[in-house]
Design an enzyme around this catalytic site. Structure first.
Site, PDB file in Angstrom:
ATOM      1  N   GLU A   1       0.827  -1.213   0.000  1.00  0.00           N
ATOM      2  CA  GLU A   1       0.000   0.000   0.000  1.00  0.00           C
ATOM      3  C   GLU A   1       0.860   1.261   0.000  1.00  0.00           C
ATOM      4  O   GLU A   1       0.528   2.246  -0.642  1.00  0.00           O
ATOM      5  CB  GLU A   1      -0.933   0.010   1.220  1.00  0.00           C
ATOM      6  CG  GLU A   1      -2.105  -0.948   1.078  1.00  0.00           C
ATOM      7  CD  GLU A   1      -3.001  -0.587  -0.106  1.00  0.00           C
ATOM      8  OE1 GLU A   1      -3.299   0.598  -0.289  1.00  0.00           O
ATOM      9  OE2 GLU A   1      -3.354  -1.497  -0.872  1.00  0.00           O
TER      10      GLU A   1
ATOM     11  N   CYS B   1     -12.210   1.448 -14.739  1.00  0.00           N
ATOM     12  CA  CYS B   1     -12.579   2.849 -14.546  1.00  0.00           C
ATOM     13  C   CYS B   1     -11.292   3.680 -14.513  1.00  0.00           C
ATOM     14  O   CYS B   1     -10.973   4.355 -13.531  1.00  0.00           O
ATOM     15  CB  CYS B   1     -13.389   3.014 -13.264  1.00  0.00           C
ATOM     16  SG  CYS B   1     -14.240   4.599 -13.196  1.00  0.00           S
TER      17      CYS B   1
ATOM     18  N   CYS C   1     -16.457   1.385 -19.900  1.00  0.00           N
ATOM     19  CA  CYS C   1     -17.770   1.333 -19.242  1.00  0.00           C
ATOM     20  C   CYS C   1     -18.595   0.138 -19.693  1.00  0.00           C
ATOM     21  O   CYS C   1     -19.410  -0.377 -18.924  1.00  0.00           O
ATOM     22  CB  CYS C   1     -18.531   2.617 -19.513  1.00  0.00           C
ATOM     23  SG  CYS C   1     -17.652   4.066 -18.895  1.00  0.00           S
TER      24      CYS C   1
ATOM     25  N   CYS D   1     -18.147  -2.708 -17.380  1.00  0.00           N
ATOM     26  CA  CYS D   1     -18.175  -2.375 -15.942  1.00  0.00           C
ATOM     27  C   CYS D   1     -19.403  -2.970 -15.251  1.00  0.00           C
ATOM     28  O   CYS D   1     -20.521  -2.859 -15.769  1.00  0.00           O
ATOM     29  CB  CYS D   1     -18.150  -0.858 -15.799  1.00  0.00           C
ATOM     30  SG  CYS D   1     -18.376  -0.320 -14.103  1.00  0.00           S
TER      31      CYS D   1
ATOM     32  N   CYS E   1     -24.371   4.048 -13.031  1.00  0.00           N
ATOM     33  CA  CYS E   1     -23.306   5.070 -13.024  1.00  0.00           C
ATOM     34  C   CYS E   1     -23.800   6.392 -13.604  1.00  0.00           C
ATOM     35  O   CYS E   1     -24.214   6.482 -14.751  1.00  0.00           O
ATOM     36  CB  CYS E   1     -22.107   4.564 -13.836  1.00  0.00           C
ATOM     37  SG  CYS E   1     -20.798   5.810 -13.895  1.00  0.00           S
TER      38      CYS E   1
HETATM   39  S1  SF4 Z   1     -19.592   2.857 -15.861  1.00  0.00           S
HETATM   40 FE1  SF4 Z   1     -18.961   4.432 -14.396  1.00  0.00          FE
HETATM   41  S2  SF4 Z   1     -17.901   3.343 -12.781  1.00  0.00           S
HETATM   42 FE2  SF4 Z   1     -18.039   1.961 -14.534  1.00  0.00          FE
HETATM   43  S3  SF4 Z   1     -16.117   2.275 -15.691  1.00  0.00           S
HETATM   44 FE3  SF4 Z   1     -17.642   3.672 -16.553  1.00  0.00          FE
HETATM   45  S4  SF4 Z   1     -17.347   5.596 -15.443  1.00  0.00           S
HETATM   46 FE4  SF4 Z   1     -16.345   3.997 -14.238  1.00  0.00          FE
END
Ligand code: SF4
Length: 351
Positions: free
Chosen positions: A35, A190, A197, A200, A206
């Site tokens: 970290e 992201c 997206c 995702c 989102c």
């Molecule tokens: S949908 Fe939203 S959270 Fe998912 S990758 Fe795209 S910007 Fe990021």
């Protein structure tokens, strides 16, 4: 558990990263080191450093017992050296006050040098499954976009809101899996530019995606002009080919690292060296200016290659000022521009 946390965990099980070196033999110490290294540094850069560092210092006791030079030598090139100095000090404190066992409570962890709220949360969530929020750069980006939060995340008001959101999402019983998942989402899908997206797991909810604002969020830090500073590096060499290096004070830039002695600007370098080291020197060459940017200022470095004028002139070693063969110097904790200058102007002889 919230629906978002459940989706992130399910996505991570199938698509997340499971083979990073700090995920093997996972322990609070290894998570802690990773970290700290990952602050402001990319995973691909950290991996070889982490492996060398944990080979050399496999546990708190080994790190605490090592010299600062040894620790900085293993950090050399990663940058942000305050992290290494604080990690070393914190290991000594863990040995002294906690019997060498990384503390299990948040309060004890944040009391250690170099461990803030997010790092303490990450250590406890990832290594002990304690439900505490993490707010590193990746998590900030995901939360900012997913919730459509405007304003720079470094702003106190925005940051407070992000901490609240981060805390609400951590599931009581799957903190480790969730934390790894949201960090990975930020690192792999992201991403800062061109987020993926369509792959995702939280795309349906989102806000940034809905509004087409992925590239605008998170908002950038308001621009400010960085002040410029100037330094003259005296690259002094003796007739044995050794170079004179000086260990910098613990505080300030490159604290504890070895560097070329710095001659004050507007001062004649030959007179200054004669005065400082009681030695006659001559200029071999003035090397091109080197630029280095810190968080708070830009530094332009004027390197001047000097030679002792007479062979009988010897500068006695002092603890903080020593002659080194260029090949030996490579294993010291060196500031990045100093390493570059040594490689360029004093290449090591082939063995
Ligand atoms: S949908 Fe939203 S959270 Fe998912 S990758 Fe795209 S910007 Fe990021």
């Amino acid at each position: 558990m919230t629906d978002i946390a459940a989706r992130l965990i399910a996505w991570h099980r199938r698509h997340g990263r499971h083979d990073l070196p700090w995920q093997r033999n996972r322990s609070p110490y290894r998570v802690w080191v990773s970290e700290i290294m990952l602050q402001q540094t990319r995973v691909a850069t950290v991996i070889p450093y982490f492996e060398r560092f944990t080979d050399r210092f496999p546990d708190v006791a080994a790190l605490a017992a090592a010299s600062l030079d040894d620790v900085l030598g293993h950090w050399s090139g990663l940058g942000y050296y305050a992290r290494a100095r604080q990690l070393h000090r914190a290991a000594q404190r863990v040995l002294e006050h906690h019997g060498g066992v990384v503390p299990e409570t948040f309060a004890e962890l944040v009391a250690l040098p170099g461990i803030g709220r997010s790092t303490a949360g990450a250590i406890l969530a990832l290594s002990r499954n304690v439900p505490l929020p993490v707010l590193d750069g990746n998590v900030k980006r995901v939360l900012t976009r997913h919730n459509g939060i405007e304003g720079w995340p470094g702003d106190r008001r925005v940051e407070a809101l992000l901490w609240t959101l981060a805390g609400e999402l951590v599931p009581a019983d799957r903190a480790g899996a969730y934390t790894q998942a949201i960090m990975d989402l930020g690192a792999t899908l992201c991403t800062r530019t061109r987020p993926l997206c369509s792959d995702c797991p939280v795309t349906q909810t989102c806000r940034a995606r809905e509004l087409g604002q992925q590239e605008q969020l998170p908002a950038k830090r308001p621009r400010r002009l960085l002040p410029e500073k100037h330094a003259v590096f005296a690259m002094l060499q003796n007739d044995a080919g050794e170079i004179l290096l000086q260990r910098r004070p613990e505080t300030g830039i490159w604290g504890g690292l070895w560097s070329f002695p710095e001659c004050p600007a507007q001062t004649d370098v030959v007179d200054w060296a004669a005065d400082q080291f009681d030695a006659g020197v001559e200029i071999v060459t003035r090397a091109p200016i080197l630029r280095h940017t810190f968080t708070h200022f830009r530094l332009s470095i004027e390197p001047i290659h000097l030679r002792l004028r007479r062979a009988e002139h010897r500068i006695a070693d002092r603890p903080a000022v020593q002659w080194w063969r260029p090949a030996e110097a490579a294993s010291l904790g060196l500031a990045a521009p100093v390493r570059r200058l040594i490689e360029k102007h004093f290449p090591s002889e082939p063995s």
